[in-house]
Design a protein around this motif. Structure first.
Motif, PDB file in Angstrom:
ATOM      1  N   ARG C 410       0.925  -1.296  -0.109  1.00 20.02           N
ATOM      2  CA  ARG C 410       0.019  -0.192  -0.131  1.00 20.02           C
ATOM      3  C   ARG C 410       1.052   1.244   0.029  1.00 20.02           C
ATOM      4  NH1 ARG C 410      -3.519  -0.335   4.617  1.00 20.02           N
ATOM      5  NH2 ARG C 410      -1.946  -1.823   5.680  1.00 20.02           N
ATOM      6  N   GLN C 414       1.216   4.205  -2.977  1.00 19.04           N
ATOM      7  CA  GLN C 414       1.007   5.645  -2.833  1.00 19.04           C
ATOM      8  C   GLN C 414       2.238   6.711  -3.053  1.00 19.04           C
ATOM      9  OE1 GLN C 414      -0.890   6.477   0.946  1.00 19.04           O
ATOM     10  NE2 GLN C 414      -1.508   4.287   0.900  1.00 19.04           N
ATOM     11  N   LEU C 526     -12.936   6.189   0.022  1.00 22.64           N
ATOM     12  CA  LEU C 526     -12.250   7.087   0.805  1.00 22.64           C
ATOM     13  C   LEU C 526     -12.805   8.465   0.960  1.00 22.64           C
ATOM     14  CD1 LEU C 526      -8.784   6.239  -0.310  1.00 22.64           C
ATOM     15  CD2 LEU C 526      -9.729   5.616   1.990  1.00 22.64           C
ATOM     16  N   VAL C 530      -7.329  13.346   1.996  1.00 17.96           N
ATOM     17  CA  VAL C 530      -6.489  12.266   1.294  1.00 17.96           C
ATOM     18  C   VAL C 530      -6.538  12.390  -0.091  1.00 17.96           C
ATOM     19  CG1 VAL C 530      -5.939   9.776   1.431  1.00 17.96           C
ATOM     20  CG2 VAL C 530      -6.901  10.741   3.270  1.00 17.96           C
TER      21      VAL C 530
ATOM     22  N   ARG D  90      -2.810   7.596   2.515  1.00 15.38           N
ATOM     23  CA  ARG D  90      -3.781   6.617   2.842  1.00 15.38           C
ATOM     24  C   ARG D  90      -3.447   5.676   4.142  1.00 15.38           C
ATOM     25  NH1 ARG D  90      -6.504   5.757  -2.845  1.00 15.38           N
ATOM     26  NH2 ARG D  90      -6.585   8.043  -3.648  1.00 15.38           N
ATOM     27  N   LEU D  91      -2.317   5.691   4.369  1.00 15.91           N
ATOM     28  CA  LEU D  91      -2.056   4.851   5.807  1.00 15.91           C
ATOM     29  C   LEU D  91      -2.164   5.662   6.930  1.00 15.91           C
ATOM     30  CD1 LEU D  91       1.629   3.371   4.666  1.00 15.91           C
ATOM     31  CD2 LEU D  91      -0.780   2.672   3.983  1.00 15.91           C
ATOM     32  N   THR D  92      -2.599   4.909   7.867  1.00 19.09           N
ATOM     33  CA  THR D  92      -2.785   5.746   9.225  1.00 19.09           C
ATOM     34  C   THR D  92      -1.535   6.346   9.769  1.00 19.09           C
ATOM     35  OG1 THR D  92      -2.438   3.768  10.406  1.00 19.09           O
ATOM     36  CG2 THR D  92      -4.667   4.235   9.607  1.00 19.09           C
ATOM     37  N   GLU D  95       0.464   3.429  10.684  1.00 19.47           N
ATOM     38  CA  GLU D  95       1.101   2.622   9.592  1.00 19.47           C
ATOM     39  C   GLU D  95       2.420   3.516   9.280  1.00 19.47           C
ATOM     40  OE1 GLU D  95      -2.371  -0.164   7.774  1.00 19.47           O
ATOM     41  OE2 GLU D  95      -2.490   1.867   7.491  1.00 19.47           O
ATOM     42  N   ASN D  96       2.189   4.717   9.113  1.00 17.85           N
ATOM     43  CA  ASN D  96       3.351   5.633   8.439  1.00 17.85           C
ATOM     44  C   ASN D  96       4.559   5.380   9.409  1.00 17.85           C
ATOM     45  OD1 ASN D  96       3.087   7.775   6.295  1.00 17.85           O
ATOM     46  ND2 ASN D  96       0.970   7.658   7.141  1.00 17.85           N
ATOM     47  N   ARG D 129      -5.631   7.859  12.542  1.00 16.94           N
ATOM     48  CA  ARG D 129      -6.144   8.750  11.572  1.00 16.94           C
ATOM     49  C   ARG D 129      -5.338   8.570  10.331  1.00 16.94           C
ATOM     50  NH1 ARG D 129      -8.012  14.540  13.068  1.00 16.94           N
ATOM     51  NH2 ARG D 129      -8.716  13.338  15.007  1.00 16.94           N
ATOM     52  N   ARG D 130      -5.816   8.799   8.996  1.00 16.91           N
ATOM     53  CA  ARG D 130      -5.003   8.480   7.779  1.00 16.91           C
ATOM     54  C   ARG D 130      -4.066   9.856   7.784  1.00 16.91           C
ATOM     55  NH1 ARG D 130      -9.680   6.421   4.890  1.00 16.91           N
ATOM     56  NH2 ARG D 130     -10.301   8.528   4.955  1.00 16.91           N
ATOM     57  N   ASP D 133      -4.843  13.118   6.163  1.00 11.55           N
ATOM     58  CA  ASP D 133      -6.045  13.912   6.758  1.00 11.55           C
ATOM     59  C   ASP D 133      -5.285  15.071   7.873  1.00 11.55           C
ATOM     60  OD1 ASP D 133      -7.993  12.860   5.250  1.00 11.55           O
ATOM     61  OD2 ASP D 133      -8.525  11.731   6.718  1.00 11.55           O
TER      62      ASP D 133
END
Ligand SMILES: Nc1ncnc2c1ncn2[C@@H]1O[C@H](COP(=O)(O)OP(=O)(O)OP(=O)(O)O)[C@@H](O)[C@H]1O
Ligand SMILES: Nc1ncnc2c1ncn2[C@@H]1O[C@H](COP(=O)(O)OP(=O)(O)OP(=O)(O)O)[C@@H](O)[C@H]1O
Ligand SMILES: NC(N)=O
Ligand SMILES: [Mg+2]
Ligand SMILES: [Mg+2]
Lengths: 366, 278, 532, 232, 394
Positions: C410, C414, C526, C530, D90-92, D95-96, D129-130, D133
């Protein structure tokens, strides 16, 4: 962004030397109908009916490719449904040609043959008036235009773009194909329209008819190119590229992309319709196969192979691929898919700017 | 599709020409009878339950240069999004002048009404040259029809030259904007904003990534704009704020925390606590 | 019409008997051999209730294809166990080769008569399921002569379900009884039937022309209404099932695409060809089993799964390495290149395996179906696909959301450059991810080989649908893909009976276009910044 | 230590870096200054391997890494905070941060050290949160956090204070100082914010038009007239 | 030229490749066979193979190319009626000669075409008569299921009229069409089951192409047995059955003019020669190749044409057309077939076969002699006025 940049780089390289070649090509095209009509079939200068229809067909494709490039190359809307507009234009013309058969069909009926075998007794309402060429041409341009307007308005209003847009257009043409495959729809089902006899009273197979249709196609291509040049070099054209590259930024500059997209989208659809209307009398058949998603993808491929974001590119691409296809299918019937497939891969890998890019690079080096 | 309030004659007026306080301020269509050009009233915005703006109320006077500061995540950018139509408020109202309800207009219409914006992350048309970027931004009718017939007038050409000098990209005018460095893109975006000749300019961190010298230049520029345009500037650079500031609003957790002169807010304990640090 | 049938049969039997009595010494064998082809079935039906040794042998000779028309067409020859031919009438050996002669045809009517013939014998079979299918066969043959046999079996039968079946079967025959009371009780019995064919048996009993008794007519009407009501419920069940089944086929086709397109952003027009290669892999494995382990043939499908996965996984990785790798960040170009790949793969398969479809047999455990009622059978292959999809889905979900590879995939999609700069070996990740998407498509191909055509163009048929599913669900959203597929499947099957397959599909496509209006990014879109 | 020698870089026809040489010692903060568009970010991208250098060499702890892919450089302990944040939208947030652990295997590759959350509490609050955002400043904190979790021995920062509120800038300054003080990490900092740079720099370099035009000890920045060099 | 060019116009790619590829192979085989015997008029035949790729407009283009560029003496080609209809104007315009080898709906008779496949009265009508007979199960209800195009539509129109003439009411006839390539037959098989509950039902399938595979699979899996509801197909031959496990389908029927399983010396030799040829050419699965009716029709057509050329002493279209009248050929079907002196159609025997577990058909019924074709079906009103000789359309 990477693509946008390289695209832009491509368009900025001067097309100057190409103009000569283009002019030469044009002269040849304009001479072809004359050579068909007024030379001895045995002479080496003679252009056979076969060649004339083949080239005429390819020219129609070139117009479609041009129309496609306006929305894809310039505006960034990859349509996977342009075959639909082309086919609708073809059907519009086809309706007239079917009516022009008159009583000379198999069943010698007022109705086209396929209506007879469906046991229909009267002409459906949407066939009314199709005996007039003028009205049929209105349909050929208007129906694709209207459909594009409605679909485009729905899609652009809700900001459908990118792959979503591509897939929706693909679904649209697919749905239309299914619809036209049904015999009940009233367009001859899978057979479509064929076995035309005459247009405006002139026999379809008459050399004069052929030459005229061909000439009209060349003229339409020239007109489309000219209009295209004017469009993309106006401020309008720059706004299109801005939509392609940064649509939301454009909105904050006060431009509403909806109307710009709609304008070019509808114009492109109508141009396709017109190309379709010229295509049908030359190839002699129109059927829902033209609406298959694969056909529309191929249109995109012509554009990509030729060079997207320029006007000559798509014309070149359509010409090159279709000529290659005609040749390969004769020379290597079993292998032509390999050649074709390999060609697509090679262009995308090695010629990101298409054939046009290749020519330009060559020029630069020289 | 026709621009709602533009009058050609007034638009041509150069922002730093010698007619002060005219033009954009008095533009027909935007009713500023009470001296305020922007009203935000009780605005709330939440994302998946998180309140980015929390009953925010704020107004900007005609010709004012307002600085907005506040911690990261306070909702400054979100507020600009609401004003420019990018984000829709869950509740509350935003008015441009007395009468124009911004909630009823699209992004493009809001821009045509006379609100221009510079983004936090510089956004320019990367595949166009610097000059073309400015051309597109240049004030003028925005309809399809007009764009088909548009020709660059001598006046417009001059205007572009002027802007290019101002943003010091004269040498780069024929380069593609995508090839500019980060700071250069910032400048270009400011240039585009000026070309648009909006009545209200929203600048989100205009000096981020600029050298101190350039920051000073920007400050000077903003000061010349003040009075003839209304400006809202978001920044974290306190020196910069000090060099331009009139009134400063501090946002925190989606609402106004403090408002006043820079000295006042800098002395405010709460502001020091959440924002300035000790 | 059904009422006339027994009468008609009886008449023809009578005729036959009088004919037979003429030919005094005719053995059952020659009687059968010389019967007019149209009457042969009737003769066997007649023998059903009076089967004896010679008749059984005669029937067996016909069934096993040991009766031949002689070359001149005037005699019928029997092939003995030794392969020698003899005349059925004279018993004299005849020279000749059976291979060049036409066997007496066993057509459908003969075949169903044969079935009943054997079924009568099976009614007392110790195997319960055999008894049940025997009753089914006899019931279909509608031979009134069987009634006494059925009734007597009903007395002796211990198993309640079998007894019930016998009860139903005899009730059908009793509908023709001259005794109104018996007809009435038969109608009451049949009112519980789940077999829609009962309706046509009852129908004549509701009209005065064929049924004199008013009370019987009323009962028959009531019974028909009852049966129709239960049919309606089964119909609904059928729709739901076929909807889910179509949904899982769509999902299977789309799942691999959800990875290669949804995550890697590669508009993979060769996705369909991965399905196709998966299907051909099962074909090859099937053939290997046929020639090497015919005994284990039924297991071939299980072996095909890993093979198909491995093959498509490797092909996918190779394609990524050689071609797609160079196109990241140019999504629309991937469309063109993969279209080219797709053309080449199709042609390659065409040259390897021929342009024609190849045969992929269902293993016996996937053939046939679970008969819920005579009107509703759930085919095993479709049931298996539903279960299979659930399994593959679970695996995919785990892989994407619970493993580091999933996270890396993923991230790479991106921002490739940055992923590289935080230490992700992007090349390897891309390759694995693309291989995985292709491998899952390959698995899908194995499943598709069980319900449809296996030919070079197999994949082309699924590409539009797959993209629709992925887009409808929302790109990159597994849950959306599932909902999209199931939604499309069920709506399609609800519309199909009333609108037909095509209009239904068109309507759905139109509906999707409108739906995307409201949610331009798909069902499970989504939201937020973003997207910028 | 990091040793860049005679680096040349072009974008198409234009010469962006001209024989740039630079050293960064372990335990020191090396500051790179220069006006907009002089090639600072380009230099860092060459260092990370995002742009292959045309000529010249990059040595890290004695090993020539000019031919390594970016992830191989990360594996050798280099971490990068790019200009413009470049978090995974798009990763939280969590996750980042886990992406920052990509160079580690096994358990170490899974567990996010609590120290990041202590440094940037907002990241803890928003960990589900992503990334896309988050507000600009929050994203910047995330980008720094992501680099730090990989426990680098060379930390490369491109304008890390951009868009960050003053109190956190101070905090970041302290973090950098502390990291340098641990004496196990080299820090290369590109900064426009002169005061911030001056306060941190052990050594400084000034670039102009792709060349290093001045360098020296951090303590002498004022006396060397660096501020004037950066003026227009 | 020292060769005679012969066009082969069959799709080698696209949806119809499934059926048409084997016709191309058969044409090449027949040409090789003729050449091995010395060719015609002392010249070898030279095949010109083109691939119209299942694309109808491309058929027209390729036809034009064969006639005007390659100058072929004759073309063997087309499968679907739509492809034939699209090339027909070309053949009439350029006065070419086309041999069309597939059963079709009739309603056509062009002087430039020889039809070596069956007309409706040589296939469809006898098949339905058989189903209505006691021997065939005495069907009372008919489910007409087809692919949505001219051949099935017209055939079903003829059949409906025929059924009416036999007293079958409209409520006992259901007609349904699916598009080319349709693959989900769950609902339709369910519908057939429901329809069949109303009395002895037969399904008449004019499904063309690869839709047949999913259709028959669904049929088998939903347990619809031939003894209950027989399906008779007009476009399913040995080639199509290769893609299907036929065990659950035993007893379903097909009507053709030839089956591979017919026993006669001509057929055995034909099959053996063809396989040997295929092996020599390196075709895949050469020793398992099957033959079918359109292949036989192709073979018969080529041989008849070669005979006619010899008889006429030229390849001139008009002369060959004239010479074709009444030409005879001992065909693999076991009958000596004759080209009708007038209507350009073959006289053909009709056979009905039931599917066997081995993918072959066993013949359960056949006519004693070949039948003359009625391209203008008497069941379509107005056809009685049609001439019995071909006329060029204007
Ligand atoms: N689409 C969204 N989904 C979820 N949270 C969001 C979204 N957009 C903004 N936020 C949150 O809303 C808050 C306000 O964000 P905003 O960008 O307006 O802050 P800001 O004041 O501009 O901060 P900065 O100074 O760092 O730019 C932040 O906490 C951010 O995480
Ligand atoms: N992809 C690119 N292609 C061509 N030129 C580029 C590209 N990226 C940057 N440049 C040019 O290279 C020069 C150096 O850019 P770089 O981003 O390294 O500057 P910088 O020193 O980091 O500036 P800033 O302080 O504004 O971030 C600039 O003139 C810019 O225009
Ligand atoms: N004639 C046919 N099968 O289309
Ligand atoms: Mg912000
Ligand atoms: Mg930089």
């Amino acid at each position: 962004m990477q693509t946008a940049l390289s695209l832009r780089l491509a368009t900025r390289l001067g097309p100057q030397p190409l103009k000569l070649a283009a002019a030469a090509a044009l002269a040849v095209l304009l001479a072809m109908p004359a050579l068909h009509l007024w030379t001895d079939p045995a002479s080496s200068l003679h252009v056979s009916a076969y060649t004339l229809t083949l080239v005429g067909k390819i020219l129609c494709y070139a117009i479609v490719a041009l129309a496609m490039d306006l929305v894809w190359g310039y505006t960034g809307l990859l349509s996977l449904g342009h075959g639909l507009f082309f086919a609708l234009g073809g059907y519009g013309m086809g309706m007239y040609l079917m009516r022009a058969i008159g009583h000379d069909g198999n069943y010698q009926s007022d109705l086209p043959d396929f209506m007879v075998f469906l046991d229909w007794k009267t002409l459906p309402w949407f066939w009314q008036g199709s005996e007039h060429l003028a009205w049929a041409l209105c349909l050929a341009v208007g129906v694709p235009g209207l459909l594009a307007l409605v679909f485009g308005w729905l899609a652009f209003r809700s900001r459908i773009k990118g792959v979503y847009f591509s897939i929706m257009t693909q679904a649209l043409t697919y749905a239309a194909m299914l619809l036209f495959f049904r015999n009940e729809t009233g367009f001859g089902g899978n057979n479509g329209f064929t076995d035309f006899k005459r247009i405006l009273g002139y026999g379809m197979a008459a050399p004069g008819t052929r030459a005229t249709l061909f000439l009209l196609t060349v003229l339409l291509l020239i007109a489309a190119l000219a209009a295209g040049f004017w469009l993309v070099n106006s401020k309008f054209g720059r706004i299109l590229t801005a939509i392609r590259d940064a649509e939301s930024r454009l909105m904050f500059c006060g431009y509403n992309p909806l109307y710009y997209k709609l304008f070019i989208w509808v114009a492109s659809a109508m141009l396709c319709g017109l190309a379709g209307a010229l295509y049908v009398p030359q190839v002699g058949i129109i059927n829902p196969g033209e609406m298959s998603p694969a056909n529309s993808i191929e249109i995109a491929i012509w554009v990509a192979v030729g060079g997207r974001g320029s006007l000559i590119g798509p014309v070149l691409g359509a010409g090159f691929i279709n000529a290659a296809k005609s040749w390969f299918t004769v020379a290597f019937p079993e292998y032509w898919l390999f050649f074709l497939g390999g060609l697509f891969i090679a262009t995308t890998l090695f010629l990101p700017r298409g054939l046009l890019g290749l020519l330009r690079r060559h020029k630069e080096k020289a | 599709m026709m621009p709602v309030t533009t009058s050609q004659a007034l638009q041509r007026e150069s922002w730093d020409g010698d007619t002060p306080a005219s033009g954009r301020l008095l533009q027909p269509g935007v009713d500023v009878t009470h001296g305020q050009i922007l009203y935000l009233d009780d605005i709330s915005v939440s994302f998946d339950g998180f309140r980015a703006l929390n009953r925010l109320s704020l107004s900007i006077a005609v010709g004012e240069l307002r600085c907005i500061i506040g911690p990261n995540g306070a909702g400054k950018t979100t507020m600009m999004d609401v004003i420019t139509g990018k984000t829709r408020a869950d509740s509350g109202s935003a008015f441009f002048g007395q009468t124009i309800n911004l909630a009823q207009h699209s992004e493009a219409e809001i821009a045509q009404l006379g609100i221009g914006r510079k983004f936090q992350k510089p956004t320019v048309f990367e595949a166009m040259t610097v000059q073309e970027n400015l051309e597109l931004a240049l004030a003028g009718p925005r309809s399809v029809w007009a764009s088909l017939r548009a020709r660059l007038s001598g006046q417009q050409r001059d205007r572009i030259d002027e802007l290019l000098t101002l943003i010091r990209l004269g040498e780069q005018r024929a380069r593609l904007a995508g090839l500019l460095s980060h700071g250069q893109k910032q400048w270009l975006e400011i240039g585009m904003l000026l070309a648009q000749e909006p009545q209200l300019l929203l600048l989100d961190e205009p000096v981020a990534g600029m050298t101190d010298a350039e920051t000073e230049k920007t400050a000077e520029l903003l000061l010349t704009l003040k009075g003839r345009h209304s400006l809202m500037v978001v920044e974290h650079d306190m020196d910069f704020i000090a060099s331009i500031a009139g009134k400063v609003t501090v946002l925190a957790e989606g609402a106004v925390l403090a408002e006043g002169s820079l000295q006042q807010v800098q002395a405010d304990e709460r502001v020091i606590e959440v924002y300035l640090g000790r | 019409m059904q009422l006339f049938k027994p009468l008609f049969l009886r008449l023809s039997l009578l005729l036959l008997m009088s004919l037979c009595s003429g030919l005094v010494a005719a053995s059952p064998l020659s009687e059968l051999a010389h019967a007019d082809p149209a009457d042969r079935a009737g003769l066997i039906t007649q023998w059903t209730v009076q089967a004896d040794g010679p008749r059984r042998q005669a029937v067996a000779a016909l069934e096993e294809g040991r009766l031949f028309t002689s070359a001149d067409g005037n005699h019928v020859l029997l092939q003995g166990a030794d392969g020698k031919l003899s005349d059925v009438d004279s018993g004299q050996p005849v020279a000749g080769d059976a291979a060049s002669l036409d066997a007496l045809p066993v057509n459908n009517s003969v075949r169903s008569a044969l079935e009943a013939f054997h079924a009568a014998g099976d009614l007392a079979d110790p195997d319960r399921s055999k008894r049940l299918s025997a009753i089914q066969a006899l019931q279909d043959s509608a031979n009134p002569g069987l009634l006494p046999l059925l009734l007597s079996r009903q007395q002796q039968e211990q198993d309640s379900q079998v007894r019930q079946a016998l009860h139903m079967a005899s009730a059908r025959l009793q509908l023709a009884s001259p005794d109104a009371a018996q007809r009435l009780s038969a109608i009451h019995t049949l009112a519980d039937s789940a077999d829609p064919a009962t309706l046509s048996l009852l129908a004549p009993l509701t009209v005065a022309a064929s049924e004199p008794e008013a009370s019987v007519r009323a009962a028959a009407s009531q019974a028909m209404a009852d049966i129709k009501a239960s049919q309606w419920r089964y119909n609904m069940l059928g729709y739901a099932f076929s909807g889910i089944s179509l949904g899982s086929v769509l999902l299977l086709a789309a799942l691999g695409l959800a990875i290669t397109y949804g995550l890697l952003g590669v508009i993979n027009m060769a996705h369909g060809e991965m399905l196709m290669i998966g299907a051909y892999a099962s074909y090859v494995v099937q053939n290997l089993f046929r020639s090497w382990w015919p005994g284990a043939f039924d297991a071939y499908l299980l072996a095909a799964l890993p093979v198909a996965f491995a093959v498509t996984f490797v092909i996918g990785m190779a394609l990524e390495r050689l071609i797609i790798r160079h196109l990241y960040g140019r999504p629309l170009e991937t469309l063109l290149a993969t279209w080219g790949i797709s053309l080449m793969l199709i042609q390659a398969v065409r040259m390897l395996f021929g342009a024609q479809n190849v045969e992929v047999a269902n293993p016996s455990w996937l053939s046939g179906g679970w008969e819920i009622t005579p009107a509703l059978t759930l085919p095993y292959n479709r049931l298996a696909i539903i279960a299979f999809v659930a399994g593959v889905l679970l695996l995919t979900w785990l892989l994407l959301n619970k493993t580091r590879l999933g996270l890396f995939v993923r991230a790479v999609t991106q921002n490739r450059r940055m992923a590289d700069s935080v230490g992700v070996p992007t090349g390897k990740v891309d390759m694995l991810a693309f291989g995985l998407g292709s491998g899952i498509a390959g698995l899908g191909g194995v499943a598709l080989s069980q319900i449809g055509n296996v030919g070079p163009e197999l994949g082309q048929g699924y590409i539009v649908d797959s993209f629709m599913v992925v887009v409808l669900g929302g790109v990159g959203q597994l849950a959306g893909t599932v909902t999209g597929a199931m939604g499309l499947g069920i709506v399609n099957k609800i519309l199909e009976p009333s609108l037909g397959a095509v209009l239904g599909k068109i309507l759905i496509l139109g509906f999707i276009i409108l739906f995307i209006q409201k949610r331009p990014q798909g069902l499970f879109a989504l939201k937020g910044r973003v997207l910028d | 230590m990091l040793d860049i020698q005679e680096l040349d870089q072009y974008y198409g026809g234009s010469h962006i870096l001209r024989r740039v040489s630079l050293q960064a010692e372990i335990g020191q903060v090396t500051c790179l200054l220069g006006r907009n568009g002089v090639g600072k970010s380009t230099l860092l991208r060459c260092l990370m391997g995002q742009l292959p250098a045309k000529s010249g060499s990059i040595r890290w702890q004695g090993e020539d890494i000019s031919r390594c892919a970016p992830h191989q450089r990360v594996a050798r302990g280099i971490a990068y905070v790019p200009q413009g944040r470049e978090i995974f939208g798009r990763l939280t947030v969590e996750e980042n941060l886990r992406m920052g652990l990509a160079r580690f295997g096994g358990k170490a590759g899974r567990e996010i050290p609590a120290s990041v959350y202590e440094m940037f509490p907002v990241l803890y609050d928003m960990r589900q949160r992503r990334g896309g955002d988050l507000s600009g400043g929050q994203q910047q904190q995330l980008a720094i956090g992501r680099a730090l979790v990989s426990q680098p021995s060379l930390l490369v920062l491109d304008e890390p204070t951009e868009g960050i509120q003053p109190s956190i800038i101070k905090q970041i300054g302290e973090v950098i100082r502390n990291l340098a003080a641990r004496r196990d990490m080299a820090i290369l900092l590109v900064e426009q914010y002169y005061d911030f740079a001056e306060a941190l720099a052990d050594r400084y370099l000034v670039m102009s038009r792709g060349e290093v035009i001045r360098s020296g000890q951090g303590s002498q920045m004022a006396s060397d007239g660096v501020r004037e060099l950066l003026a227009i | 030229a020292d060769t005679i060019k012969v066009g082969v116009l069959h799709s080698l790619s696209g949806t119809m490749a499934i059926s048409e590829t084997s016709l191309k192979d058969m044409a090449l085989f027949a040409i090789d066979q003729i050449n091995a015997k010395g060719g015609v008029l002392g010249k070898k035949l030279e095949p010109v193979v083109v691939d119209p790729a299942s694309n109808w407009p491309l058929f027209a283009e390729k036809a034009r190319q064969l006639l005007s560029k390659d100058k072929v003496a004759v073309t063997f080609g087309c499968w679907t009626s739509v492809s034939r209809k699209s090339v027909l104007p070309v053949y009439e315009e350029l006065n070419g000669l086309l041999f069309y080898p597939v059963q079709y709906e009739g309603e056509e008779m062009s002087p430039n075409v020889f039809y070596t496949g069956a007309a409706p009265n040589q296939q469809a009508i006898p098949a339905v008569e058989y189903l209505m007979s006691k021997e065939g199960g005495a069907a009372k209800r008919f489910f007409l299921l087809g692919t949505d195009y001219v051949y099935p539509r017209t055939t079903n129109k003829i059949l409906r009229a025929f059924l009416h003439s036999k007293g079958v009411k409209d409520e006992n006839i259901q007609e349904m069409y699916t598009p080319f390539g349709h693959s989900d037959y769950q609902t339709i098989v369910g519908n057939i089951k429901k329809f069949a509950a109303g009395g002895k039902t037969a399904v008449i399938s004019t499904i063309n192409g690869d839709s047949n595979v999913p259709f028959y699979k669904e049929l088998g899996n939903q347990g619809l047995k031939a003894t209950d509801v027989p399906v008779v197909a007009f476009s399913v031959g040995e080639e199509e059955l290769k893609g299907i496990d036929t065990k659950p389908l035993v007893g379903h029927l097909a009507a053709w003019n030839y089956f591979m399983s017919v026993k006669n010396p001509v057929n055995s030799k034909w099959i053996a020669d063809y396989r040997a040829w295929a092996k020599k050419k390196g075709l895949a699965n050469a020793d398992k190749l099957v033959t079918n009716d359109p292949m036989e029709a192709t073979y018969v057509g080529i041989n008849m044409w070669a005979e006619a050329v010899k008889k006429a002493g030229t390849t001139d279209v008009a002369a060959v057309t004239k010479a074709m009248a009444g030409i005879k050929f001992a065909a693999p079907s076991g009958f000596t077939l004759e080209m009708d002196p007038k209507n350009h159609h073959l006289h053909k025997p009709v056979m009905i076969g039931e599917i066997q577990p081995n993918g072959q058909f066993s013949v359960v019924w056949k006519t004693k002699t070949p039948i003359r074709a009625q391209p203008w079906s008497p069941f379509i009103p107005g056809n009685d006025k049609k001439p019995d000789t071909p006329v060029k359309s204007k």
